[in-house]
Motif scaffolding. Structure first.
Motif, PDB file in Angstrom:
ATOM      1  N   PRO A  85       1.925  -4.125   2.200  1.00  0.00           N
ATOM      2  CA  PRO A  85       2.990  -4.838   2.823  1.00  0.00           C
ATOM      3  C   PRO A  85       3.391  -6.276   2.416  1.00  0.00           C
ATOM      4  O   PRO A  85       4.407  -6.577   1.833  1.00  0.00           O
ATOM      5  CB  PRO A  85       3.220  -4.605   3.934  1.00  0.00           C
ATOM      6  CG  PRO A  85       1.941  -3.971   4.620  1.00  0.00           C
ATOM      7  CD  PRO A  85       1.048  -3.824   3.500  1.00  0.00           C
ATOM      8  N   ASP A  86       2.133  -7.159   2.318  1.00  0.00           N
ATOM      9  CA  ASP A  86       2.249  -8.396   2.198  1.00  0.00           C
ATOM     10  C   ASP A  86       2.474  -8.789   0.703  1.00  0.00           C
ATOM     11  O   ASP A  86       3.073 -10.005   0.264  1.00  0.00           O
ATOM     12  CB  ASP A  86       1.044  -9.050   2.494  1.00  0.00           C
ATOM     13  CG  ASP A  86       1.197  -9.071   4.268  1.00  0.00           C
ATOM     14  OD1 ASP A  86       2.025  -9.001   4.950  1.00  0.00           O
ATOM     15  OD2 ASP A  86      -0.104  -8.941   4.860  1.00  0.00           O
ATOM     16  N   THR A  87       1.777  -8.082  -0.160  1.00  0.00           N
ATOM     17  CA  THR A  87       1.757  -8.285  -1.772  1.00  0.00           C
ATOM     18  C   THR A  87       2.695  -7.295  -2.554  1.00  0.00           C
ATOM     19  O   THR A  87       2.887  -7.596  -3.825  1.00  0.00           O
ATOM     20  CB  THR A  87       0.451  -8.387  -2.191  1.00  0.00           C
ATOM     21  OG1 THR A  87      -0.335  -7.062  -2.225  1.00  0.00           O
ATOM     22  CG2 THR A  87      -0.349  -9.356  -1.496  1.00  0.00           C
TER      23      THR A  87
ATOM     24  N   GLU B 205       5.551   4.142   6.731  1.00  0.00           N
ATOM     25  CA  GLU B 205       4.628   3.088   7.164  1.00  0.00           C
ATOM     26  C   GLU B 205       3.623   3.660   8.110  1.00  0.00           C
ATOM     27  O   GLU B 205       4.114   4.369   9.042  1.00  0.00           O
ATOM     28  CB  GLU B 205       5.511   1.951   8.029  1.00  0.00           C
ATOM     29  CG  GLU B 205       4.829   0.945   8.599  1.00  0.00           C
ATOM     30  CD  GLU B 205       5.676  -0.257   9.206  1.00  0.00           C
ATOM     31  OE1 GLU B 205       5.416  -1.277   9.570  1.00  0.00           O
ATOM     32  OE2 GLU B 205       6.678   0.359   9.859  1.00  0.00           O
ATOM     33  N   PHE B 206       2.298   3.184   8.149  1.00  0.00           N
ATOM     34  CA  PHE B 206       1.471   3.652   9.042  1.00  0.00           C
ATOM     35  C   PHE B 206       0.317   2.632   9.306  1.00  0.00           C
ATOM     36  O   PHE B 206       0.163   1.710   8.448  1.00  0.00           O
ATOM     37  CB  PHE B 206       0.722   5.064   8.554  1.00  0.00           C
ATOM     38  CG  PHE B 206       0.047   4.761   7.096  1.00  0.00           C
ATOM     39  CD1 PHE B 206      -1.309   4.778   7.054  1.00  0.00           C
ATOM     40  CD2 PHE B 206       0.858   4.888   6.035  1.00  0.00           C
ATOM     41  CE1 PHE B 206      -1.990   4.604   5.938  1.00  0.00           C
ATOM     42  CE2 PHE B 206       0.083   4.908   4.672  1.00  0.00           C
ATOM     43  CZ  PHE B 206      -1.359   4.917   4.871  1.00  0.00           C
TER      44      PHE B 206
ATOM     45  N   GLY C 289       2.294   8.308  14.737  1.00  0.00           N
ATOM     46  CA  GLY C 289       2.547   6.777  14.621  1.00  0.00           C
ATOM     47  C   GLY C 289       3.057   6.569  13.044  1.00  0.00           C
ATOM     48  O   GLY C 289       3.181   5.436  12.727  1.00  0.00           O
ATOM     49  N   VAL C 290       3.529   7.581  12.561  1.00  0.00           N
ATOM     50  CA  VAL C 290       3.939   7.419  11.071  1.00  0.00           C
ATOM     51  C   VAL C 290       5.396   7.270  11.176  1.00  0.00           C
ATOM     52  O   VAL C 290       6.239   8.124  11.841  1.00  0.00           O
ATOM     53  CB  VAL C 290       3.578   8.618  10.196  1.00  0.00           C
ATOM     54  CG1 VAL C 290       3.949   8.527   8.829  1.00  0.00           C
ATOM     55  CG2 VAL C 290       1.942   8.699  10.002  1.00  0.00           C
TER      56      VAL C 290
ATOM     57  N   LEU D 133      -0.044  -0.404   6.535  1.00  0.00           N
ATOM     58  CA  LEU D 133       0.191  -0.146   5.100  1.00  0.00           C
ATOM     59  C   LEU D 133       1.475   0.971   4.945  1.00  0.00           C
ATOM     60  O   LEU D 133       2.107   1.571   5.840  1.00  0.00           O
ATOM     61  CB  LEU D 133      -0.857   0.745   4.683  1.00  0.00           C
ATOM     62  CG  LEU D 133      -2.218   0.305   4.542  1.00  0.00           C
ATOM     63  CD1 LEU D 133      -3.283   1.148   4.329  1.00  0.00           C
ATOM     64  CD2 LEU D 133      -2.507  -1.125   3.766  1.00  0.00           C
ATOM     65  N   TYR D 134       1.938   0.703   3.722  1.00  0.00           N
ATOM     66  CA  TYR D 134       3.182   1.523   3.029  1.00  0.00           C
ATOM     67  C   TYR D 134       2.685   2.631   2.354  1.00  0.00           C
ATOM     68  O   TYR D 134       1.651   2.372   1.705  1.00  0.00           O
ATOM     69  CB  TYR D 134       4.299   0.679   2.659  1.00  0.00           C
ATOM     70  CG  TYR D 134       4.899  -0.491   3.553  1.00  0.00           C
ATOM     71  CD1 TYR D 134       4.750  -0.291   4.824  1.00  0.00           C
ATOM     72  CD2 TYR D 134       5.394  -1.551   2.938  1.00  0.00           C
ATOM     73  CE1 TYR D 134       5.317  -1.303   5.726  1.00  0.00           C
ATOM     74  CE2 TYR D 134       6.000  -2.327   3.845  1.00  0.00           C
ATOM     75  CZ  TYR D 134       6.068  -2.439   5.273  1.00  0.00           C
ATOM     76  OH  TYR D 134       6.565  -3.244   5.858  1.00  0.00           O
ATOM     77  N   ALA D 135       3.485   3.560   2.115  1.00  0.00           N
ATOM     78  CA  ALA D 135       3.094   4.784   1.026  1.00  0.00           C
ATOM     79  C   ALA D 135       4.439   5.196   0.551  1.00  0.00           C
ATOM     80  O   ALA D 135       5.291   5.377   1.433  1.00  0.00           O
ATOM     81  CB  ALA D 135       2.261   5.773   1.669  1.00  0.00           C
ATOM     82  N   TYR D 136       4.666   5.557  -0.701  1.00  0.00           N
ATOM     83  CA  TYR D 136       5.593   6.445  -1.197  1.00  0.00           C
ATOM     84  C   TYR D 136       5.334   7.211  -2.184  1.00  0.00           C
ATOM     85  O   TYR D 136       4.334   7.253  -2.683  1.00  0.00           O
ATOM     86  CB  TYR D 136       6.649   5.317  -1.826  1.00  0.00           C
ATOM     87  CG  TYR D 136       6.240   4.696  -2.976  1.00  0.00           C
ATOM     88  CD1 TYR D 136       6.662   5.171  -4.439  1.00  0.00           C
ATOM     89  CD2 TYR D 136       5.715   3.453  -3.109  1.00  0.00           C
ATOM     90  CE1 TYR D 136       6.037   4.555  -5.727  1.00  0.00           C
ATOM     91  CE2 TYR D 136       5.112   2.872  -4.360  1.00  0.00           C
ATOM     92  CZ  TYR D 136       5.504   3.655  -5.531  1.00  0.00           C
ATOM     93  OH  TYR D 136       5.282   2.842  -6.564  1.00  0.00           O
TER      94      TYR D 136
END
Length: 125
Positions: free
Chosen positions: A65-67, A40-41, A15-16, A48-51
């Protein structure tokens, strides 16, 4: 060694998804929202997002993602970062969201909405 296609298949099963988003950073004494490409996962019902940022010893940042703010720094490759988010971290995040009846969190969201959106940082010459 896993091929790129096998990695993509594994991430899809989990689901990523690939995602382009904005992360809040401080640059020249002001907050800006910088465009990032990452994943995004969902973990424990929270999206949540990750980079990946290779400037700092190959660190992955997990973003709300909201802040647009970083929740954690994880020293693993981007394709496995979702495995290294603990349930305790998610519960702590949920608790912080509810402080002062959510007033503090709403302020963080407002800061993110008002931040200047930038695709790339300008290089100093």
């Amino acid at each position: 060694m896993e091929t790129t296609q096998e990695t993509a298949t594994r991430m899809r099963r989990r689901g990523v998804r690939k995602k382009v988003f904005y992360a809040l950073i401080r640059h020249e004494r002001k907050l800006i929202a910088l465009r990032k490409e990452g994943i995004e996962f969902d973990k424990c019902g929270v999206t949540l997002y990750a980079y990946y940022d290779d400037r700092y010893a190959g660190t992955c940042y997990v973003i709300d993602p909201d802040t647009g703010r970083s929740l954690a720094s994880i020293y693993h490759p981007l394709d496995v970062v979702y495995r290294h988010i603990s349930h305790k971290m998610i519960k702590d995040f949920e608790t912080k969201k509810d402080l002062d009846n959510g007033a503090y969190y709403k302020g963080l969201q407002e800061d993110f909405r008002n931040a200047e959106k930038v695709d790339k940082l300008k290089e100093n010459t």
